[in-house]
Design an enzyme around this catalytic site. Structure first.
Site, PDB file in Angstrom:
ATOM      1  N   ARG A  57       0.925  -1.160   0.081  1.00 14.47           N
ATOM      2  CA  ARG A  57      -0.031   0.072   0.048  1.00 14.47           C
ATOM      3  C   ARG A  57       0.848   1.306  -0.034  1.00 14.47           C
ATOM      4  O   ARG A  57       0.499   2.083  -0.570  1.00 14.47           O
ATOM      5  CB  ARG A  57      -0.873   0.021   1.165  1.00 14.47           C
ATOM      6  CG  ARG A  57      -2.197  -0.885   1.025  1.00 14.47           C
ATOM      7  CD  ARG A  57      -3.151  -0.686   2.125  1.00 14.47           C
ATOM      8  NE  ARG A  57      -4.353  -1.306   1.598  1.00 14.47           N
ATOM      9  CZ  ARG A  57      -5.334  -1.864   2.771  1.00 14.47           C
ATOM     10  NH1 ARG A  57      -4.955  -2.006   4.024  1.00 14.47           N
ATOM     11  NH2 ARG A  57      -6.254  -2.220   2.271  1.00 14.47           N
ATOM     12  N   LYS A  85     -14.871 -14.889   5.809  1.00 18.61           N
ATOM     13  CA  LYS A  85     -16.498 -14.895   6.147  1.00 18.61           C
ATOM     14  C   LYS A  85     -17.146 -14.671   4.915  1.00 18.61           C
ATOM     15  O   LYS A  85     -17.127 -13.856   4.068  1.00 18.61           O
ATOM     16  CB  LYS A  85     -16.632 -13.576   7.184  1.00 18.61           C
ATOM     17  CG  LYS A  85     -16.021 -13.988   8.297  1.00 18.61           C
ATOM     18  CD  LYS A  85     -15.667 -12.937   9.407  1.00 18.61           C
ATOM     19  CE  LYS A  85     -16.965 -12.082  10.097  1.00 18.61           C
ATOM     20  NZ  LYS A  85     -16.466 -10.848  10.276  1.00 18.61           N
ATOM     21  N   GLY A  93      -7.094  -7.289   0.922  1.00 23.37           N
ATOM     22  CA  GLY A  93      -5.662  -7.082   1.387  1.00 23.37           C
ATOM     23  C   GLY A  93      -4.802  -8.302   1.505  1.00 23.37           C
ATOM     24  O   GLY A  93      -3.616  -8.604   1.379  1.00 23.37           O
ATOM     25  N   GLY A 128     -12.416  -4.295   0.893  1.00 26.80           N
ATOM     26  CA  GLY A 128     -13.822  -3.619   1.175  1.00 26.80           C
ATOM     27  C   GLY A 128     -14.149  -2.708   0.176  1.00 26.80           C
ATOM     28  O   GLY A 128     -15.420  -2.841  -0.238  1.00 26.80           O
TER      29      GLY A 128
HETATM   30  P1  ADP Z   1      -9.205 -10.278   1.720  1.00 23.87           P
HETATM   31  O1  ADP Z   1      -8.361  -9.543   2.788  1.00 23.87           O
HETATM   32  O2  ADP Z   1      -8.265 -11.048   0.651  1.00 23.87           O
HETATM   33  O3  ADP Z   1     -10.407 -10.147   1.505  1.00 23.87           O
HETATM   34  P2  ADP Z   1     -10.218 -12.178   3.924  1.00 23.87           P
HETATM   35  O4  ADP Z   1     -10.122 -11.037   4.951  1.00 23.87           O
HETATM   36  O5  ADP Z   1     -11.731 -12.434   3.565  1.00 23.87           O
HETATM   37  O6  ADP Z   1      -9.599 -11.948   2.624  1.00 23.87           O
HETATM   38  O7  ADP Z   1      -9.874 -13.567   4.471  1.00 23.87           O
HETATM   39  C1  ADP Z   1      -8.495 -13.474   4.655  1.00 23.87           C
HETATM   40  C2  ADP Z   1      -8.349 -14.551   5.859  1.00 23.87           C
HETATM   41  O8  ADP Z   1      -8.940 -15.661   5.549  1.00 23.87           O
HETATM   42  C3  ADP Z   1      -6.966 -15.195   5.775  1.00 23.87           C
HETATM   43  O9  ADP Z   1      -6.057 -14.546   7.170  1.00 23.87           O
HETATM   44  C4  ADP Z   1      -6.921 -16.639   5.940  1.00 23.87           C
HETATM   45  O10 ADP Z   1      -6.120 -17.240   6.867  1.00 23.87           O
HETATM   46  C5  ADP Z   1      -8.288 -16.797   6.048  1.00 23.87           C
HETATM   47  N1  ADP Z   1      -8.889 -18.374   5.827  1.00 23.87           N
HETATM   48  C6  ADP Z   1      -8.782 -18.761   4.452  1.00 23.87           C
HETATM   49  N2  ADP Z   1      -9.347 -19.949   4.485  1.00 23.87           N
HETATM   50  C7  ADP Z   1      -9.616 -20.334   5.710  1.00 23.87           C
HETATM   51  C8  ADP Z   1     -10.255 -21.404   6.211  1.00 23.87           C
HETATM   52  N3  ADP Z   1     -10.285 -22.588   5.445  1.00 23.87           N
HETATM   53  N4  ADP Z   1     -10.186 -21.567   7.621  1.00 23.87           N
HETATM   54  C9  ADP Z   1      -9.877 -20.329   8.375  1.00 23.87           C
HETATM   55  N5  ADP Z   1      -9.715 -19.106   7.827  1.00 23.87           N
HETATM   56  C10 ADP Z   1      -9.263 -19.420   6.555  1.00 23.87           C
HETATM   57 MG    MG Z   2      -8.549  -9.225   4.935  1.00 21.23          MG
END
Ligand code: ADP
Ligand code: MG
Length: 387
Positions: free
Chosen positions: A37, A196, A343, A367
């Site tokens: 970033r 989530k 991120g 987001g």
């Molecule tokens: P981004 O930041 O790319 O939008 P998110 O914040 O939604 O992604 O999710 C990222 C997190 O999801 C990571 O820290 C990763 O460890 C977690 N994650 C991915 N797959 C799983 C899983 N099967 N169980 C628990 N956590 C998970």
């Molecule tokens: Mg994230």
């Protein structure tokens, strides 16, 4: 939207410019992890400096509860200075020389920044505007925060002549291509993961009609798997969203894992097994997509011309659960138009040592990019379009 070129047209040499950047990087024990970033903020800052503006950068770090020295922007200012090749002091005042840069301390130390009370935010915005004086200007370049109605993002744009920085312009140009069926190049695949499913409901709803395929991995896939009627053990599960997942799966566009990597706990030396999604045993967590799923997803991506990827396929932070994310990251890179949002997804690409330049665009805003693709109005962008 007025851009930097419009600002340069008005003459910016010697003027004090407040720049809102998104420099919210991971910091552990004072050391910056992924500085993506900070690097993404350089083009606007460099261009402003070259035109002789005196820059006061506003940014935040984390979600501090009042003034918390552990969340100081000092390490960020230091790294920014290294990347710009000039000193960047933490200061409440703009620098004294043309082309120089100073940075305000973590803007969220002031609770008015994120206040829901319009008057409180407005008061902070007035104070910020006063820092750059009556001849000052505001440049909004923190794409990662434009979905926030916050003093240094939104309210400030009512106080000073406001312009969109280069990063914001670039982000929007790319994201528009993913949301607008007229310019979209099919086949279009959206690949979602992360923790989530509740965070991704809106974007699934909005994009499902536009995509050819929606691939679901990561922690969120277990709510889909539960919707199929299977047990998910101790995997992430959001029971309130099972019904919505059932509805999404009524279209034949949604593809989810057929096998997953499981372990008893989330640890770097966990003992792992690969099982079919219909046989996740009690007491185990699904922590990555399995090899059969990887090849299935890779095949879909191979036939895609446009892909949007948000959210890692597993707990990529730990080596036993990183293979799925690494494999899809490589498959995504080969797609003609490849856009990565989120991120953690961007961090995964860098952590795994993959070539960032292989992607069309890596968004700095998780987001914000999702809300943009949902078709929501982003306050920090709308306010730049006013007037
Ligand atoms: P981004 O930041 O790319 O939008 P998110 O914040 O939604 O992604 O999710 C990222 C997190 O999801 C990571 O820290 C990763 O460890 C977690 N994650 C991915 N797959 C799983 C899983 N099967 N169980 C628990 N956590 C998970
Ligand atoms: Mg994230």
């Amino acid at each position: 939207m007025r851009t930097l070129d419009d600002l340069f047209g008005t003459g910016v040499a010697g003027r004090q410019v407040l720049v809102r950047a998104d420099l919210n990087v991971p910091i552990e024990d004072g050391a910056i992890g992924d500085d993506g970033r900070i690097r993404a903020s350089l083009p606007s800052l460099n261009r402003l400096r070259a035109h002789g503006a005196r820059l006061l950068v506003a940014a935040h770090l984390g979600r501090p509860d009042g003034r918390d020295p552990a969340m100081s922007l000092a390490p960020v200012a230091q790294r920014l200075g290294e990347l710009l090749g000039t000193e960047v002091p933490i200061s409440d005042a703009p620098p004294g020389g043309d082309g120089e840069v100073a940075m305000l301390e973590n803007i969220r130390f002031d609770p008015r920044e994120t206040s829901k009370d319009d008057a409180e935010r407005d008061a902070l915005a007035s104070e910020l505007a006063a820092l750059v004086g009556p001849d000052g200007a505001f440049v909004s370049d923190g794409f990662g925060v434009v979905h926030r109605k916050q003093a240094s993002v939104y309210d400030i744009a009512h106080k000073l002549p406001a312009y969109a920085g280069d990063l914001i312009v670039k982000e929007i140009k790319v994201l528009r291509k993913l949301a607008d069926p007229v310019v979209l190049e099919p086949p279009y695949t959206v690949l979602l993961g992360g923790s989530k499913v509740s965070d991704k409901m809106g974007v699934i709803e909005a994009l499902l009609p536009k995509v050819d395929a929606l691939l679901v991995g990561g922690g969120m896939c277990f709510t889909f798997i539960a919707a199929l009627g299977f047990e998910v053990g101790d995997s992430l599960l959001e029971p309130d969203y099972i019904e919505a997942c059932e509805r999404f799966m009524e279209t034949d566009k949604v593809l989810f894992p057929t096998d997953v990597v499981i372990a008893k706990d989330v640890s770097p030396d966990a003992e792992t097994q690969i099982v079919a999604v219909e046989s996740i045993p009690d007491g185990y967590k699904g922590l990555d997509i399995g090899p059969e799923t990887i090849s299935g997803f890779a095949e879909v991506l191979e036939f895609s011309r446009t892909v949007f990827w948000n959210g890692p396929m597993g707990v990529f932070e730990l080596p036993p659960f990183a293979a799925g994310t690494e494999a899809v990251a490589q498959a995504v890179a080969k797609v003609g138009i490849s856009v990565v949002g989120g991120g953690d997804s961007a961090a995964a690409i860098r952590q795994l040592g993959l070539d960032e330049s292989a992607y069309t665009h890596i968004s700095t805003g998780g987001g914000a990019s999702l809300e943009y693709l949902e078709g929501k109005e982003l306050p920090g962008l709308a306010v730049l379009e006013d007037e």
